[in-house]
Design a protein around this motif. Structure first.
Motif, short mmCIF file in Angstrom:
data_model
loop_
_atom_site.label_atom_id
_atom_site.label_comp_id
_atom_site.label_asym_id
_atom_site.label_seq_id
_atom_site.Cartn_x
_atom_site.Cartn_y
_atom_site.Cartn_z
N MET A 171 16.83 6.43 -38.96
CA MET A 171 17.65 7.00 -37.86
C MET A 171 17.86 5.72 -36.92
SD MET A 171 18.84 9.58 -36.43
CE MET A 171 18.04 11.12 -37.51
N GLN A 209 12.76 10.72 -34.52
CA GLN A 209 11.79 9.83 -33.35
C GLN A 209 11.41 10.82 -32.43
OE1 GLN A 209 16.11 8.46 -33.00
NE2 GLN A 209 15.61 6.59 -33.60
N ARG A 263 10.31 10.87 -42.30
CA ARG A 263 9.47 9.84 -41.73
C ARG A 263 9.46 10.06 -40.50
NH1 ARG A 263 12.48 4.47 -42.23
NH2 ARG A 263 11.85 4.68 -44.08
N LYS A 305 8.28 6.82 -33.34
CA LYS A 305 8.35 6.79 -32.11
C LYS A 305 9.87 6.64 -31.74
CE LYS A 305 3.76 5.58 -30.93
NZ LYS A 305 2.55 4.78 -30.17
N GLY A 306 10.40 5.59 -32.25
CA GLY A 306 11.96 5.38 -31.87
C GLY A 306 11.84 3.99 -31.44
N ALA A 307 12.87 3.23 -31.73
CA ALA A 307 13.06 1.69 -31.70
C ALA A 307 14.38 1.15 -30.84
CB ALA A 307 13.10 1.11 -32.89
N LYS A 314 5.80 6.25 -22.13
CA LYS A 314 5.35 5.90 -23.34
C LYS A 314 4.32 6.93 -23.93
CE LYS A 314 2.60 2.31 -26.15
NZ LYS A 314 2.68 3.16 -27.19
N SER A 348 3.68 4.37 -38.07
CA SER A 348 3.01 4.03 -36.79
C SER A 348 1.97 3.03 -37.13
CB SER A 348 2.57 5.13 -35.84
OG SER A 348 2.15 4.47 -34.73
N HIS A 349 1.93 2.12 -36.25
CA HIS A 349 0.85 0.88 -36.12
C HIS A 349 -0.29 1.34 -35.17
CE1 HIS A 349 4.69 -0.89 -36.97
NE2 HIS A 349 4.42 -1.23 -38.20
N GLU A 392 9.41 -4.63 -29.33
CA GLU A 392 8.23 -3.60 -29.39
C GLU A 392 6.96 -4.41 -28.78
OE1 GLU A 392 9.54 -1.25 -33.41
OE2 GLU A 392 8.03 -2.71 -33.55
N ASN A 421 5.02 -11.14 -29.78
CA ASN A 421 5.40 -11.62 -31.23
C ASN A 421 6.08 -12.92 -30.94
OD1 ASN A 421 4.13 -10.07 -32.92
ND2 ASN A 421 5.76 -8.46 -32.89
P1 FDA Z 1 3.55 1.16 -30.38
O1 FDA Z 1 4.50 0.49 -30.25
O2 FDA Z 1 2.78 1.98 -29.52
O3 FDA Z 1 2.26 0.33 -30.70
C1 FDA Z 1 0.90 0.43 -31.10
C2 FDA Z 1 0.13 -0.82 -31.72
O4 FDA Z 1 0.71 -1.15 -32.88
C3 FDA Z 1 0.38 -1.94 -30.39
O5 FDA Z 1 -0.58 -1.98 -29.73
C4 FDA Z 1 0.22 -3.12 -31.43
O6 FDA Z 1 -1.19 -3.57 -31.70
C5 FDA Z 1 0.63 -2.56 -32.69
N1 FDA Z 1 2.33 -3.04 -33.16
C6 FDA Z 1 3.34 -2.31 -32.86
N2 FDA Z 1 4.29 -2.86 -33.11
C7 FDA Z 1 3.93 -4.03 -33.42
C8 FDA Z 1 4.66 -5.52 -33.57
N3 FDA Z 1 6.13 -5.38 -33.57
N4 FDA Z 1 3.97 -6.56 -34.03
C9 FDA Z 1 2.37 -6.44 -34.04
N5 FDA Z 1 1.80 -5.26 -33.54
C10 FDA Z 1 2.57 -4.18 -33.39
N6 FDA Z 1 12.45 3.35 -35.53
C11 FDA Z 1 13.73 4.00 -35.55
O7 FDA Z 1 14.07 4.23 -34.24
N7 FDA Z 1 14.47 4.42 -36.54
C12 FDA Z 1 13.79 4.30 -37.94
O8 FDA Z 1 14.37 4.69 -38.75
C13 FDA Z 1 12.30 3.62 -38.12
N8 FDA Z 1 11.86 3.51 -39.14
C14 FDA Z 1 10.63 2.89 -39.16
C15 FDA Z 1 9.80 2.74 -40.40
C16 FDA Z 1 8.53 2.41 -40.38
C17 FDA Z 1 7.78 2.04 -41.75
C18 FDA Z 1 7.88 2.13 -39.35
C19 FDA Z 1 6.53 1.52 -39.14
C20 FDA Z 1 8.74 2.06 -37.98
C21 FDA Z 1 10.06 2.48 -38.05
N9 FDA Z 1 10.64 2.39 -36.63
C22 FDA Z 1 11.94 3.14 -36.83
C23 FDA Z 1 10.11 1.76 -35.57
C24 FDA Z 1 9.21 2.95 -34.75
O9 FDA Z 1 10.23 3.83 -34.14
C25 FDA Z 1 8.57 1.96 -33.60
O10 FDA Z 1 9.38 1.49 -32.77
C26 FDA Z 1 7.50 0.98 -34.18
O11 FDA Z 1 7.07 1.66 -35.24
C27 FDA Z 1 6.76 0.68 -33.03
O12 FDA Z 1 5.90 1.88 -32.61
P2 FDA Z 1 4.35 2.09 -32.95
O13 FDA Z 1 4.23 3.62 -33.38
O14 FDA Z 1 3.98 1.27 -34.15
O15 FDA Z 1 3.35 2.10 -31.86
#
Ligand code: FDA
Length: 305
Positions: A133, A161, A182, A185-187, A199, A224-225, A290, A294
Motif C-alpha cells: 500500500m 495501514q 498484511r 502502521k503505515g509509512a 502514534k 511490525s517490529h 521511521e 539509523n
Molecule cells: P514502530 O515504528 O512503532 O517501531 C517499534 C519499534 O521497532 C521501535 O521502537 C524500534 O525498536 C523498532 N524499529 C522500527 N523501525 C525500525 C527501523 N527502521 N530500524 C530499527 N528499528 C526499528 N508501510 C506501508 O505504508 N505500506 C506497506 O505496504 C508496508 N509494507 C510493510 C511490510 C513489512 C514486512 C513491514 C515490516 C512493514 C511494512 N510497512 C509498510 C512499514 C510500516 O507501515 C511501518 O512504517 C514500519 O513497519 C514501522 O512501524 P512498526 O510497526 O515496526 O513500529
C-alpha cells in the motif's frame, strides 16, 4: 527533533532528483543494511540464507516514480523474472510490488495488463503476490484494483495501514473477498485529515484491525517490529486458539534481526521483506524516517567501519 528528522527524510523520499541521482550511483551510503543488492541474483542468495535460518521471504524489486509505459512494462518484467527465479531455485518466497511501478499513475489498462501478466505467471509457479500500500491518495484505487484481480486470482493479497481513519471500514468491506492481508502502521507522511496524528492511536488501531481480521477468519500477516504489537498478537492467537498456519509475523530485512530469530525459535512463521534493485532511495529514506537513529549506521557506511 525526532519529528523534524522524520519529516525531513519523508520529504527526501519523495524527491525525484535525489531518486534519479541515487539510481545512478548505486547502493552506497549504508543502504546495503536494508537492501539485499541490486540484482535478482543477489536477492536469491539472500533468500537462501534466510530460508536456511527458517524464515520465509517476500521480495520486492524496488522502483518508484515510473514515468513511462516502457518503464512500467520493464518493472513488470522484473517481477516475472523474480517469480521464475523463486520457482527455479525452489525458494520459500513470495513477491511484493507497488502499483505505481506497474503504471497505476499512467493508465488503467497498463496497470491491469501488467498485473494480469504477473499473476498468470504467479499462479502457474505457485508464488503469492502482495500489493504494497502506498500513500493515501492511491489507497482507494489500489483497493479497487485488488478487488478486481481477486475475483480472478487466488495468489494475491494486499496491505492495510492502521494510521488511516478509513482502514477499519476497509477491512470490514474487504471481508467479502476472504483476503490475505498484511497489516501495518503505515509509512507515508499523511495529513491529520486522513490519518491519526498521534502514534498511540495508530498503535491502538493496529491492534483493533488485527483483531477484526483474525475474527473474520482470514489469513493475517502482522507486519511490525513493535514488541507491544507482537505480544498482543501472540496473546490473541493463544486466547482464540488460532493455529500457527493462519497467520505470520513479517519484518523488514535488516531490522530487529534478533527478534526475527527469536520468533522462529518460538515456532512462529516469520517472513522477511527483502528489497532489491537499483531504485532503493525512496525505500531507504522511509526506513530512516521511521528511526532517525539509523542515520548512525549510514554515517558509518559513508565514513568507514
Ligand atoms: P514502530 O515504528 O512503532 O517501531 C517499534 C519499534 O521497532 C521501535 O521502537 C524500534 O525498536 C523498532 N524499529 C522500527 N523501525 C525500525 C527501523 N527502521 N530500524 C530499527 N528499528 C526499528 N508501510 C506501508 O505504508 N505500506 C506497506 O505496504 C508496508 N509494507 C510493510 C511490510 C513489512 C514486512 C513491514 C515490516 C512493514 C511494512 N510497512 C509498510 C512499514 C510500516 O507501515 C511501518 O512504517 C514500519 O513497519 C514501522 O512501524 P512498526 O510497526 O515496526 O513500529
Amino acid at each position: 527533533m525526532e519529528k523534524i528528522l522524520k519529516n525531513f527524510f519523508l520529504f527526501l523520499s519523495k524527491n525525484r532528483f535525489f531518486t534519479k541521482l541515487a539510481k545512478r550511483y548505486g547502493l552506497r551510503f549504508g543502504a546495503g543494511r536494508f537492501v539485499a543488492g541490486e540484482t535478482i541474483e543477489a536477492a536469491v542468495q539472500t533468500i537462501k540464507e534466510l530460508n536456511d535460518k527458517g524464515m520465509s521471504v517476500t521480495i520486492d524489486h524496488l522502483g518508484e516514480f515510473i514515468d513511462s509505459r516502457s518503464e512500467a512494462v520493464a518493472a513488470a518484467e522484473e517481477c516475472m523474472e523474480a517469480i521464475r527465479a523463486i520457482a527455479d531455485n525452489k525458494l520459500d518466497s513470495q513477491l511484493s510490488l507497488k502499483l505505481t511501478s506497474m503504471g497505476m499513475d499512467i493508465a488503467d489498462d497498463l496497470v491491469m495488463d501488467n498485473m494480469r501478466r504477473i499473476l498468470d505467471v504467479a499462479e502457474e509457479k505457485d508464488v503469492f503476490v502482495t500489493i504494497d500500500m502506498e500513500d493515501f491518495e492511491r489507497c482507494e484505487k489500489t483497493l479497487e484494483i485488488f478487488k478486481k484481480l481477486r475475483e480472478d486470482y487466488d495468489h494475491i493479497g494486499t496491505v492495510l495501514q492502521s494510521y488511516l481513519y478509513r482502514t477499519e471500514e476497509d477491512i470490514k468491506a474487504l471481508n467479502a473477498y476472504s483476503p490475505n492481508l498484511r497489516l501495518v502502521k503505515g509509512a507515508y507522511k499523511e495529513s491529520a485529515k486522513v490519518a491519526f496524528p498521534e502514534k498511540k492511536d495508530v498503535d491502538e488501531n493496529l491492534k483493533n484491525i488485527i483483531r477484526i481480521h483474525f475474527m473474520n477468519g482470514n489469513y493475517t500477516a502482522v507486519a511490525s517490529h513493535d514488541d507491544a504489537i507482537i505480544d498482543y498478537t501472540k496473546q490473541l492467537v493463544a486466547e482464540k486458539k488460532i493455529p500457527n498456519d493462519r497467520f505470520e509475523f513479517q519484518m523488514l530485512y535488516g531490522i530487529r534481526v534478533d527478534r526475527q530469530e527469536e520468533l522462529v525459535k518460538e515456532g512462529y512463521k516469520v517472513r522477511v521483506y527483502v528489497p532489491y534493485g537499483n531504485d532503493w532511495y525512496g525505500y531507504f529514506m522511509r526506513r530512516l524516517a521511521e528511526r532517525p537513529a539509523n542515520v548512525a549506521f549510514v554515517l558509518k557506511g559513508v565514513f568507514g567501519k
